[in-house]
Design an enzyme around this catalytic site. Sequence first.
Site, PDB file in Angstrom:
ATOM      1  N   SER A 192      18.151  -8.322  -0.213  1.00  0.00           N
ATOM      2  CA  SER A 192      17.401  -8.184  -1.460  1.00  0.00           C
ATOM      3  C   SER A 192      15.915  -8.238  -1.144  1.00  0.00           C
ATOM      4  O   SER A 192      15.455  -9.129  -0.426  1.00  0.00           O
ATOM      5  CB  SER A 192      17.779  -9.302  -2.435  1.00  0.00           C
ATOM      6  OG  SER A 192      17.039  -9.187  -3.643  1.00  0.00           O
ATOM      7  N   HIS A 245       5.338  -7.269  -4.263  1.00  0.00           N
ATOM      8  CA  HIS A 245       4.226  -7.223  -5.211  1.00  0.00           C
ATOM      9  C   HIS A 245       2.946  -7.041  -4.408  1.00  0.00           C
ATOM     10  O   HIS A 245       2.676  -7.791  -3.463  1.00  0.00           O
ATOM     11  CB  HIS A 245       4.168  -8.504  -6.038  1.00  0.00           C
ATOM     12  CG  HIS A 245       5.390  -8.740  -6.869  1.00  0.00           C
ATOM     13  ND1 HIS A 245       5.667  -7.980  -7.984  1.00  0.00           N
ATOM     14  CD2 HIS A 245       6.418  -9.623  -6.741  1.00  0.00           C
ATOM     15  CE1 HIS A 245       6.810  -8.401  -8.529  1.00  0.00           C
ATOM     16  NE2 HIS A 245       7.285  -9.394  -7.782  1.00  0.00           N
ATOM     17  N   HIS A 261      11.481  -2.638  -5.557  1.00  0.00           N
ATOM     18  CA  HIS A 261      12.662  -3.502  -5.453  1.00  0.00           C
ATOM     19  C   HIS A 261      13.743  -2.719  -4.712  1.00  0.00           C
ATOM     20  O   HIS A 261      13.885  -1.502  -4.887  1.00  0.00           O
ATOM     21  CB  HIS A 261      13.161  -3.884  -6.849  1.00  0.00           C
ATOM     22  CG  HIS A 261      14.614  -4.283  -6.875  1.00  0.00           C
ATOM     23  ND1 HIS A 261      15.605  -3.414  -7.277  1.00  0.00           N
ATOM     24  CD2 HIS A 261      15.230  -5.438  -6.547  1.00  0.00           C
ATOM     25  CE1 HIS A 261      16.773  -4.032  -7.205  1.00  0.00           C
ATOM     26  NE2 HIS A 261      16.573  -5.251  -6.759  1.00  0.00           N
ATOM     27  N   ASN A 316      17.919  -3.528  -3.103  1.00  0.00           N
ATOM     28  CA  ASN A 316      18.990  -4.400  -2.623  1.00  0.00           C
ATOM     29  C   ASN A 316      20.248  -3.580  -2.381  1.00  0.00           C
ATOM     30  O   ASN A 316      20.479  -2.560  -3.040  1.00  0.00           O
ATOM     31  CB  ASN A 316      19.270  -5.562  -3.597  1.00  0.00           C
ATOM     32  CG  ASN A 316      20.084  -5.128  -4.797  1.00  0.00           C
ATOM     33  OD1 ASN A 316      21.299  -4.968  -4.713  1.00  0.00           O
ATOM     34  ND2 ASN A 316      19.410  -4.917  -5.932  1.00  0.00           N
ATOM     35  N   THR A 317      21.020  -4.002  -1.409  1.00  0.00           N
ATOM     36  CA  THR A 317      22.367  -3.474  -1.223  1.00  0.00           C
ATOM     37  C   THR A 317      23.266  -4.651  -0.868  1.00  0.00           C
ATOM     38  O   THR A 317      22.816  -5.626  -0.267  1.00  0.00           O
ATOM     39  CB  THR A 317      22.443  -2.406  -0.105  1.00  0.00           C
ATOM     40  OG1 THR A 317      21.901  -2.940   1.107  1.00  0.00           O
ATOM     41  CG2 THR A 317      21.679  -1.159  -0.497  1.00  0.00           C
ATOM     42  N   ARG A 318      24.518  -4.547  -1.217  1.00  0.00           N
ATOM     43  CA  ARG A 318      25.412  -5.688  -1.060  1.00  0.00           C
ATOM     44  C   ARG A 318      26.872  -5.239  -0.982  1.00  0.00           C
ATOM     45  O   ARG A 318      27.228  -4.147  -1.420  1.00  0.00           O
ATOM     46  CB  ARG A 318      25.254  -6.649  -2.243  1.00  0.00           C
ATOM     47  CG  ARG A 318      25.552  -5.989  -3.579  1.00  0.00           C
ATOM     48  CD  ARG A 318      25.144  -6.852  -4.760  1.00  0.00           C
ATOM     49  NE  ARG A 318      25.357  -6.158  -6.022  1.00  0.00           N
ATOM     50  CZ  ARG A 318      24.495  -5.335  -6.594  1.00  0.00           C
ATOM     51  NH1 ARG A 318      23.348  -5.087  -6.007  1.00  0.00           N
ATOM     52  NH2 ARG A 318      24.782  -4.736  -7.733  1.00  0.00           N
ATOM     53  N   HIS A 328      11.714   9.733  -5.227  1.00  0.00           N
ATOM     54  CA  HIS A 328      13.014  10.274  -5.630  1.00  0.00           C
ATOM     55  C   HIS A 328      13.524  11.334  -4.655  1.00  0.00           C
ATOM     56  O   HIS A 328      14.726  11.363  -4.338  1.00  0.00           O
ATOM     57  CB  HIS A 328      12.912  10.855  -7.043  1.00  0.00           C
ATOM     58  CG  HIS A 328      12.932   9.825  -8.116  1.00  0.00           C
ATOM     59  ND1 HIS A 328      14.104   9.310  -8.619  1.00  0.00           N
ATOM     60  CD2 HIS A 328      11.926   9.194  -8.775  1.00  0.00           C
ATOM     61  CE1 HIS A 328      13.835   8.409  -9.556  1.00  0.00           C
ATOM     62  NE2 HIS A 328      12.514   8.318  -9.661  1.00  0.00           N
ATOM     63  N   HIS A 338      14.359  -5.131 -25.045  1.00  0.00           N
ATOM     64  CA  HIS A 338      13.485  -5.781 -26.026  1.00  0.00           C
ATOM     65  C   HIS A 338      12.059  -5.225 -25.986  1.00  0.00           C
ATOM     66  O   HIS A 338      11.265  -5.479 -26.898  1.00  0.00           O
ATOM     67  CB  HIS A 338      13.478  -7.306 -25.819  1.00  0.00           C
ATOM     68  CG  HIS A 338      12.855  -7.762 -24.544  1.00  0.00           C
ATOM     69  ND1 HIS A 338      13.567  -7.894 -23.381  1.00  0.00           N
ATOM     70  CD2 HIS A 338      11.575  -8.117 -24.235  1.00  0.00           C
ATOM     71  CE1 HIS A 338      12.766  -8.325 -22.414  1.00  0.00           C
ATOM     72  NE2 HIS A 338      11.544  -8.463 -22.910  1.00  0.00           N
ATOM     73  N   GLY A 379      25.533 -21.116  -7.230  1.00  0.00           N
ATOM     74  CA  GLY A 379      24.933 -22.220  -6.496  1.00  0.00           C
ATOM     75  C   GLY A 379      24.110 -21.836  -5.299  1.00  0.00           C
ATOM     76  O   GLY A 379      23.846 -22.680  -4.426  1.00  0.00           O
TER      77      GLY A 379
END
Length: 297
Positions: free
Chosen positions: A119, A123, A133, A135-137, A167, A197, A280
């Site tokens: 991850s 900034h 940003h 991430n791969t998982r 892109h 929002h 956790g």
Amino acid sequence: MTSTFDTEKDKASAWFRTLRDDIVAAFETLESDHSEGPLSDASPGRFEVSETQRTSDDGSDAGGGLMSVMRGGRVFEKVGVNISTVFGTLGERAQMAMAARKGIPGMKDDPRFWASGISLVAHMQNPHAPAVHMNTRMFWTPHAWWFGGGSDLNPCIEYDEDTAHFHATQKEHLDPHGPAHYPKLKAWADEYFYVPHRNRARGVGGIFMDDLCTGDWAADFSLTQDIGRAFLPAYVPLVRKRRVQAWSEADKDAQLVHRGLYAEYNLVYDRGTKFGLETGHDANAVLMSLPPLAKWV
């Protein structure tokens, strides 16, 4: 699929470590060779690396990883590149969420899990250089396995040519896996990185996937690897181009306001943040994505 999937887990975990090492080296090179423009006379930033540990409810080892954070560099104001491999049993809340969202039967009877990934959030010092940003998982339970992740660009000052390059590079890496992948993952990112929002997107998009399990582990892993391989060529040229530009107080203000939007999304909607805290994992590592400074108007 074997009952343990140990070989595949080892391959995935090793790949995330390799990708991490490549990115850390590339980002430190960006710091070292920043020789003109704003902050070029400052000391180059370097990553501080610390181990993270996850402990199960009974106090036993449940995995961990590496948290690599650079603060106050010439180019990066704050960037984190984290990897982790964690395992254990899912708590009741996480079991219910997983069963409901992914439709996995048997979670209550056998709630074991294993997860590994990388991850990254960057900034930037210069408001003209975009935040990013990635991430791969891979996630495994005795009942299913899948891959997820992607990368997206988050500029506070948008440049159409930067968006096009980001892109196009991702498309170039995905097209060998089939022409349907890029448009699908682009649309998925547009939907996922939307801030309801605020009625707007978090940035200018990228690619995103979740729950990838075609039944062909090798093919799915290869696609996941190429999502990771696309990151540096998609992003580093943008940083090299924008890090030399002068900025105004208004530019910096726009950056801080945009970071507020980024923080809202990560704290309210991001699935990875929620999962990390629910299971956790080290809270500092989970919340590494938050910017060092932000502003709300």
